[in-house]
Design an enzyme around this catalytic site. Structure first.
Site, PDB file in Angstrom:
ATOM      1  N   HIS A 132       0.946  -1.194   0.001  1.00  0.00           N
ATOM      2  CA  HIS A 132       0.145   0.015   0.062  1.00  0.00           C
ATOM      3  C   HIS A 132       0.849   1.139  -0.044  1.00  0.00           C
ATOM      4  O   HIS A 132       2.130   1.137   0.540  1.00  0.00           O
ATOM      5  CB  HIS A 132      -0.932   0.031   1.158  1.00  0.00           C
ATOM      6  CG  HIS A 132      -2.159   0.837   1.103  1.00  0.00           C
ATOM      7  ND1 HIS A 132      -1.970   2.388   1.293  1.00  0.00           N
ATOM      8  CD2 HIS A 132      -3.388   0.519   0.664  1.00  0.00           C
ATOM      9  CE1 HIS A 132      -3.259   2.908   1.019  1.00  0.00           C
ATOM     10  NE2 HIS A 132      -4.055   1.925   0.664  1.00  0.00           N
TER      11      HIS A 132
ATOM     12  N   ASP B  87      -8.193  -5.256  -0.641  1.00  0.00           N
ATOM     13  CA  ASP B  87      -8.400  -6.009  -1.896  1.00  0.00           C
ATOM     14  C   ASP B  87      -7.933  -7.511  -1.794  1.00  0.00           C
ATOM     15  O   ASP B  87      -8.324  -8.289  -2.750  1.00  0.00           O
ATOM     16  CB  ASP B  87      -7.734  -5.630  -3.107  1.00  0.00           C
ATOM     17  CG  ASP B  87      -8.328  -4.070  -3.262  1.00  0.00           C
ATOM     18  OD1 ASP B  87      -7.503  -3.308  -3.263  1.00  0.00           O
ATOM     19  OD2 ASP B  87      -9.495  -3.874  -3.337  1.00  0.00           O
TER      20      ASP B  87
HETATM   21  C1  SDX Z   1      -6.074   0.377  -2.976  1.00  0.00           C
HETATM   22  O1  SDX Z   1      -4.336   4.687  -1.814  1.00  0.00           O
HETATM   23  C2  SDX Z   1      -5.186   4.403  -1.216  1.00  0.00           C
HETATM   24  O2  SDX Z   1      -5.575   4.406  -0.100  1.00  0.00           O
HETATM   25  C3  SDX Z   1      -5.801   3.065  -2.157  1.00  0.00           C
HETATM   26  C4  SDX Z   1      -6.875   1.953  -1.456  1.00  0.00           C
HETATM   27  C5  SDX Z   1      -8.068   2.974  -1.226  1.00  0.00           C
HETATM   28  O3  SDX Z   1      -8.986   2.486  -0.339  1.00  0.00           O
HETATM   29  O4  SDX Z   1      -8.236   3.894  -2.165  1.00  0.00           O
HETATM   30  O5  SDX Z   1      -6.281   2.019  -0.367  1.00  0.00           O
HETATM   31  C6  SDX Z   1      -7.297   0.916  -2.329  1.00  0.00           C
HETATM   32  O6  SDX Z   1      -5.894   0.822  -4.182  1.00  0.00           O
HETATM   33  C7  SDX Z   1      -5.262  -0.689  -2.186  1.00  0.00           C
HETATM   34  C8  SDX Z   1      -4.008  -1.011  -3.065  1.00  0.00           C
HETATM   35  C9  SDX Z   1      -4.413  -2.127  -4.070  1.00  0.00           C
HETATM   36  N1  SDX Z   1      -3.311  -2.429  -5.027  1.00  0.00           N
HETATM   37  C10 SDX Z   1      -2.838  -3.874  -5.033  1.00  0.00           C
HETATM   38  O7  SDX Z   1      -2.991  -4.623  -4.256  1.00  0.00           O
HETATM   39  C11 SDX Z   1      -1.820  -4.095  -6.121  1.00  0.00           C
HETATM   40  C12 SDX Z   1      -0.531  -4.650  -5.756  1.00  0.00           C
HETATM   41  N2  SDX Z   1       0.074  -3.444  -4.728  1.00  0.00           N
HETATM   42  C13 SDX Z   1       1.092  -2.930  -5.235  1.00  0.00           C
HETATM   43  O8  SDX Z   1       0.867  -2.625  -6.533  1.00  0.00           O
HETATM   44  C14 SDX Z   1       1.523  -1.806  -4.696  1.00  0.00           C
HETATM   45  O9  SDX Z   1       1.829  -2.165  -3.393  1.00  0.00           O
HETATM   46  C15 SDX Z   1       1.131  -0.480  -4.506  1.00  0.00           C
HETATM   47  C16 SDX Z   1       0.628   0.081  -5.941  1.00  0.00           C
HETATM   48  C17 SDX Z   1      -0.567  -0.672  -3.653  1.00  0.00           C
HETATM   49  C18 SDX Z   1       1.842   0.528  -3.961  1.00  0.00           C
HETATM   50  O10 SDX Z   1       2.862   0.762  -4.798  1.00  0.00           O
HETATM   51  P1  SDX Z   1       4.155   1.340  -4.142  1.00  0.00           P
HETATM   52  O11 SDX Z   1       3.884   2.438  -3.867  1.00  0.00           O
HETATM   53  O12 SDX Z   1       5.360   1.181  -5.523  1.00  0.00           O
HETATM   54  O13 SDX Z   1       4.557   0.249  -3.118  1.00  0.00           O
HETATM   55  P2  SDX Z   1       5.408   0.508  -1.954  1.00  0.00           P
HETATM   56  O14 SDX Z   1       5.614   1.903  -1.592  1.00  0.00           O
HETATM   57  O15 SDX Z   1       4.298  -0.093  -1.002  1.00  0.00           O
HETATM   58  O16 SDX Z   1       6.604  -0.607  -2.480  1.00  0.00           O
HETATM   59  C19 SDX Z   1       7.620  -0.677  -1.665  1.00  0.00           C
HETATM   60  C20 SDX Z   1       8.346  -1.624  -2.287  1.00  0.00           C
HETATM   61  C21 SDX Z   1       8.527  -1.481  -3.905  1.00  0.00           C
HETATM   62  O17 SDX Z   1       9.962  -2.061  -4.046  1.00  0.00           O
HETATM   63  P3  SDX Z   1      11.171  -1.285  -4.344  1.00  0.00           P
HETATM   64  O18 SDX Z   1      10.963  -0.121  -5.284  1.00  0.00           O
HETATM   65  O19 SDX Z   1      11.297  -0.424  -2.903  1.00  0.00           O
HETATM   66  O20 SDX Z   1      12.404  -2.133  -4.469  1.00  0.00           O
HETATM   67  O21 SDX Z   1       7.858  -3.033  -2.289  1.00  0.00           O
HETATM   68  C22 SDX Z   1       7.455  -3.549  -3.759  1.00  0.00           C
HETATM   69  C23 SDX Z   1       7.592  -2.356  -4.694  1.00  0.00           C
HETATM   70  O22 SDX Z   1       8.007  -2.534  -5.821  1.00  0.00           O
HETATM   71  N3  SDX Z   1       5.999  -3.842  -3.781  1.00  0.00           N
HETATM   72  C24 SDX Z   1       5.648  -5.079  -4.172  1.00  0.00           C
HETATM   73  C25 SDX Z   1       4.386  -5.095  -3.926  1.00  0.00           C
HETATM   74  N4  SDX Z   1       3.822  -3.957  -3.548  1.00  0.00           N
HETATM   75  C26 SDX Z   1       5.021  -3.321  -3.296  1.00  0.00           C
HETATM   76  N5  SDX Z   1       6.377  -6.090  -4.384  1.00  0.00           N
HETATM   77  C27 SDX Z   1       5.634  -7.198  -4.672  1.00  0.00           C
HETATM   78  N6  SDX Z   1       4.172  -7.400  -4.539  1.00  0.00           N
HETATM   79  C28 SDX Z   1       3.640  -6.347  -4.143  1.00  0.00           C
HETATM   80  N7  SDX Z   1       2.482  -6.416  -3.799  1.00  0.00           N
END
Ligand code: SDX
Length: 393
Positions: free
Chosen positions: A270, A328
Site C-alpha cells: 500500500h 483487496d
Molecule cells: C487500493 O491509496 C489508497 O488508499 C488506495 C486504497 C483505497 O482505499 O483507495 O487503499 C485501495 O488501491 C489498495 C492497493 C491495491 N493495489 C494492490 O493490491 C496492487 C498490488 N500492490 C502494489 O501494486 C503496490 O503495493 C501499490 C501499488 C499498492 C503501492 O505501490 P508502491 O508505492 O510501489 O509500493 P510500496 O511503496 O508499498 O513499495 C515498496 C516496495 C517496492 O519495491 P522497491 O521499489 O522499494 O524495490 O515493495 C514493492 C515495490 O516494488 N512492492 C511489491 C508489492 N507492492 C509493493 N512487491 C511485490 N508485491 C507487491 N504487492
C-alpha cells in the site's frame, strides 16, 4: 483547533490538501472516519450511517438517520431513458466501462439543474449519486448477464436492495439473506472513503475546475479501475485462482520478489499502510462469516489466501518492505462467494466509494480558499533551441 487534533506526520510539504473527513496512520495501521475507528463503524453501524457521517461530520440522531435513509431510498430509481444507454454497449463490455459511461451520462440528465454553488443543490446531487449507484451497478450486472433489469424496492435496506436488483429474476421470488445483506453492507462501509487515494484526488482535481459532480464521479470511477488501485480486488482473485493450490505459493512469492519480474502479489502492499490494513482484518472476518453462512467449507481460494498471507508475513522481503494484505486481498473471495463475477468487484468498490468521493468533493467546494488544482512539474527536457527546417534535419 476546537479540541480536534492536527496530525502532521512530517509530510505537510507533500500533503495535497487539508481535510477533516478521514485520518490514516500508515505506520500504525489506523483508519478513522471523522474520528471513529473503521472497525467500530463496520461492526456497530451500517452504511447509511457511515454515509451521513462522512457527508455531515457527525453520527446521525435517530430522526436524522430516518430522514436521510428515506431521502436515499426514494431516489434509487433512475430515469427510464437511461436504460437505453446500456443497449449501446456490447453484452461482454466490462461493467466498469459501463459504469464510467452511464455515470458520466447522468450529467446529461442533471447537469443543468445542479448549481454547485447552492448547498441545497449540492445535497440533492450527493443524495442522487449515493442513491442511484446501486441501481446503475446492478443494471450493469444484469445487462452483462442478458437478464432483465430489476427495479429497486423501497421496503428494502440499501444493501438488501442492491442484492435484490442483482440476483432477483422475474421467474421467481428472491428473498435476500439478512446475513449476506449485513456482510454486503459492511463491505460497503469498508470501501467508503480512504483519504487522498488516486481516485479521490482525481475527483477533487476534476471538481476544482467547477465540473458537475456527476462528471467528477465518472472521472473517479475511471481512475479506480486501474489494477494498482481499485482494480486490485479483481486482480487479486485472478491471482489466487492462477496460483490454485498451496504448494504453488513459493513459486509466486519468488516471482513477486524478482525485480525483473513485473508480477506483484495483488492485494498486498500500500502507498500509505506500512502495517496491516485495518480494513483487511474486518474483510477477512466477513469472508469467514459469508462462507460459513453459505455452508462453504474449506474454500480452496481462502486456503491459498491464508497460507499466502502467512508465508508473506514471515518472508524477509515483505517484512523489510512492510508489505501487508490490503483491503483487496480478501474482498474478492467474499464477493465471489456472494455470487458476483470478478468483473463486478471493482464496480462494487466504486459503488461504495461514491460517498467518499462526494464527501471529499463537497468539502473542497465548501472551502472558500479553494482554487482550481494546478499541479506543477520538474522540467527535465531540452533548454530553449532554435527551429530547424525540415530540409536541414
Ligand atoms: C487500493 O491509496 C489508497 O488508499 C488506495 C486504497 C483505497 O482505499 O483507495 O487503499 C485501495 O488501491 C489498495 C492497493 C491495491 N493495489 C494492490 O493490491 C496492487 C498490488 N500492490 C502494489 O501494486 C503496490 O503495493 C501499490 C501499488 C499498492 C503501492 O505501490 P508502491 O508505492 O510501489 O509500493 P510500496 O511503496 O508499498 O513499495 C515498496 C516496495 C517496492 O519495491 P522497491 O521499489 O522499494 O524495490 O515493495 C514493492 C515495490 O516494488 N512492492 C511489491 C508489492 N507492492 C509493493 N512487491 C511485490 N508485491 C507487491 N504487492
Amino acid at each position: 483547533q476546537s479540541g480536534r487534533f492536527t496530525y502532521d506526520p512530517g509530510f505537510t510539504s507533500t500533503a495535497s490538501c487539508e481535510s477533516k473527513i478521514t485520518f490514516i496512520d500508515g505506520e500504525a495501521g489506523v483508519l478513522l472516519h471523522r474520528g471513529y475507528p473503521i472497525d467500530q463503524l463496520a461492526e456497530k453501524g451500517d452504511f447509511i450511517e457511515t454515509c451521513y457521517l462522512l457527508l455531515e461530520g457527525e453520527l446521525p440522531t435517530e430522526s436524522q438517520y430516518q430522514e436521510f435513509e428515506r431521502a436515499i431510498t426514494y431516489h434509487t430509481m433512475v430515469h427510464e431513458q437511461l436504460n437505453y444507454l446500456y443497449r449501446g454497449f456490447r453484452r461482454d463490455a466490462h461493467p466498469m466501462a459501463i459504469m464510467t459511461g452511464v455515470v458520466g451520462a447522468l450529467s446529461a440528465f442533471y447537469h443543468d439543474s445542479t448549481d454547485i454553488n447552492d448547498p441545497e443543490q449540492r445535497m440533492i446531487a450527493s443524495r442522487r449519486l449515493i442513491a442511484k449507484m446501486p441501481t446503475i451497478a446492478a443494471m450493469a450486472y444484469k445487462y452483462s448477464m442478458g437478464q432483465p433489469f430489476v427495479y429497486p424496492r423501497n421496503e428494502l435496506s440499501y444493501a438488501e436492495n442492491f442484492l435484490h436488483m442483482c440476483f432477483a429474476v422475474p421467474a421467481e421470488d428472491y428473498k435476500v439473506d439478512p446475513v449476506l445483506a449485513r456482510a454486503m453492507d459492511r463491505i460497503f462501509i469498508l470501501h467508503a472513503d480512504h483519504e487522498q487515494n488516486a481516485s479521490t484526488s482525481t475527483v477533487r482535481l476534476a471538481g476544482s475546475s467547477g465540473a458537475n459532480p456527476f462528471a467528477c464521479i465518472a472521472a473517479g470511477i475511471a481512475c479506480l479501475w486501474g489494477p494498482s488501485h481499485g482494480g486490485a480486488n479483481e486482480a487479486a482473485l485472478n491471482m489466487l485462482m492462477e496460483i490454485g493450490s498451496v504448494d504453488r505459493i513459493p513459486e509466486y512469492v519468488q516471482k513477486a520478489k524478482d525485480k525483473n519480474d513485473p508480477f506483484r502479489l495483488m492485494g498486498f502492499g500500500h502507498r500509505v499502510y506500512k502495517n496491516y490494513d485495518p480494513r483487511a482484518k474486518v474483510m477477512q472476518q466477513t469472508c469467514h462469516e459469508v462462507l460459513n453462512t453459505l455452508g462453504i467449507k474449506d474454500d480452496p481460494l481462502l486456503n491459498v489466501a491464508m497460507e499466502l498471507e502467512k508465508i508473506a508475513l514471515e518472508d524477509e522481503y515483505f517484512v523489510e518492505k512492510k508489505l501487508y494484505p490490503n483491503i483487496d486481498f480478501y474482498s474478492g473471495i467474499t464477493l465471489r462467494a456472494l455470487g458476483f463475477p470478478t468483473t463486478m468487484f471493482t464496480v462494487l468498490f466504486a459503488l461504495a466509494r461514491t460517498v467518499g468521493w462526494i464527501a471529499q468533493w463537497k468539502e473542497m467546494i465548501e472551502d472558500p480558499s479553494q482554487r482550481i488544482g494546478r499541479p506543477r512539474q520538474l522540467y527535465t527536457g531540452y533548454p530553449e533551441r532554435p527551429y530547424v527546417g525540415r530540409g536541414e534535419r
